[in-house]
Enzyme design. Structure first.
Site, PDB file in Angstrom:
ATOM      1  N   SER A   1      52.721  38.273  52.646  1.00  0.00           N
ATOM      2  CA  SER A   1      52.785  36.817  52.595  1.00  0.00           C
ATOM      3  C   SER A   1      53.548  36.355  51.352  1.00  0.00           C
ATOM      4  CB  SER A   1      51.365  36.245  52.644  1.00  0.00           C
ATOM      5  OG  SER A   1      51.367  34.899  53.019  1.00  0.00           O
TER       6      SER A   1
ATOM      7  N   ASP B   1      50.887  36.564  59.531  1.00  0.00           N
ATOM      8  CA  ASP B   1      50.643  36.923  58.136  1.00  0.00           C
ATOM      9  C   ASP B   1      49.983  38.296  57.999  1.00  0.00           C
ATOM     10  OD1 ASP B   1      49.452  37.022  55.470  1.00  0.00           O
ATOM     11  OD2 ASP B   1      49.825  34.863  55.363  1.00  0.00           O
TER      12      ASP B   1
END
Length: 305
Positions: free
Chosen positions: A52, A166
């Site tokens: 991320s 993610d």
């Protein structure tokens, strides 16, 4: 074993580092301060991996454009950050997540990961196969876009039959993905630690300099803060975005704790999960200083053993 490792590192002038950066939204801007302090201390980052926001900072570093990215982030105020959020009515996410990368491409050209001078890995998760996906080749930006797709918040990436989100869903501190070389030192950075916020103590001269740089922005937000102060006290319930991000943070943090026990780094640098909100990117300067301060404290302790 730990003593032997410390002696080995101390005997070498310039220490090679395999660096792992966690996700954490705007808190991940602390990674910039971590990297700068490591480089100033003479550490040589020979490989980097991230999830991320950690993948964005790691990718930008591997591209050799960290200073350009830092300058851009430091220039953003609250309104600028809001304008970068390309909201959508899609049922797969509230934010498209493309606008910020389009802006970055204006001053940071894309490259293939396999051509970068520093080995880099970005982590995402495929919801179709329920598996972790590690990007080690192909477009840097494609990898970053997949890695930051917070479920229900940022729209997933649909690629080759996969639904990519993610990487923090399964691996928010991807220690097992970073490229290793003989005698390197493994450092992991967690920006979601359940610890008190630790900020550097500035001298009076430094404080005055910081105030002069940000006085204008503070004044701009003063009215906004004043108007909303009472409202915030009354409205203690969490909004949709708060609930989603808090839920995901709790999940990813628990998994990260497990992974840290399974793959313990030689050195763990931590900053507080309470330092700022997930989307408070206008706090870039503050997060940078927090990251740098945490690294100074940890390296001082490590090097003085």
């Amino acid at each position: 074993m730990c003593l032997l490792i410390v002696k080995t590192f101390k005997m070498k002038g310039k220490k090679d580092i395999a660096l792992v950066l966690s996700g954490g939204g705007a808190r991940g801007l602390a990674h910039i301060g971590v990297i700068e302090e490591l480089l100033d201390r003479g550490y040589n980052i020979t490989s980097i991996a991230g999830t991320s926001m950690g993948s964005i900072i790691g990718g930008v570093f591997a591209l050799g454009k960290l200073q350009d990215y830092k300058s851009w982030m430091f220039s953003l105020d609250k309104i600028d950050v809001f304008r970068l959020l390309d909201f959508t009515f899609s049922n797969s996410g509230l934010i498209k997540g493309n606008r910020v990368f389009e802006k970055m491409k204006e001053f940071i050209p894309d490259h293939n990961i396999e051509d970068l001078p520093v080995p880099f890995a970005a982590v995402a998760v495929d919801l179709k196969s329920d598996r972790e996906v590690v990007f080690r080749k192909g477009s840097v930006y494609d990898a970053l876009r997949a890695s930051i797709a917070i479920p229900t918040v940022i729209r997933p990436v649909f690629k080759d039959g996969a639904i990519l989100v993610d990487g923090g869903v399964l691996n928010n501190i991807p220690i097992n993905t970073v490229h290793r070389k003989p005698d390197d030192m493994l450092i992991a950075v967690n920006v979601n630690a359940d610890i008190e916020i630790q900020k550097p103590v500035f001298s009076k001269e430094e404080e005055e300099k910081q105030l002069s740089l940000y006085q204008k922005k503070i004044q701009e937000f003063k009215k906004y803060i004043g108007k909303n102060k009472e409202k915030q006290k009354k409205e203690k319930h969490l909004n949709y975005l708060d609930i989603v991000t808090k839920t995901i943070n709790l999940m990813t943090n628990k998994i990260a704790e497990h992974n840290l026990k399974k793959f313990p780094p030689d050195l763990l640098i931590e900053t507080s999960e309470y330092a700022c909100g997930t989307f408070e990117f206008y706090k870039a300067k503050e997060m940078f200083e927090i990251g740098r301060h945490a690294t100074k404290l940890k390296l001082d302790e490590f090097e003085n053993r």
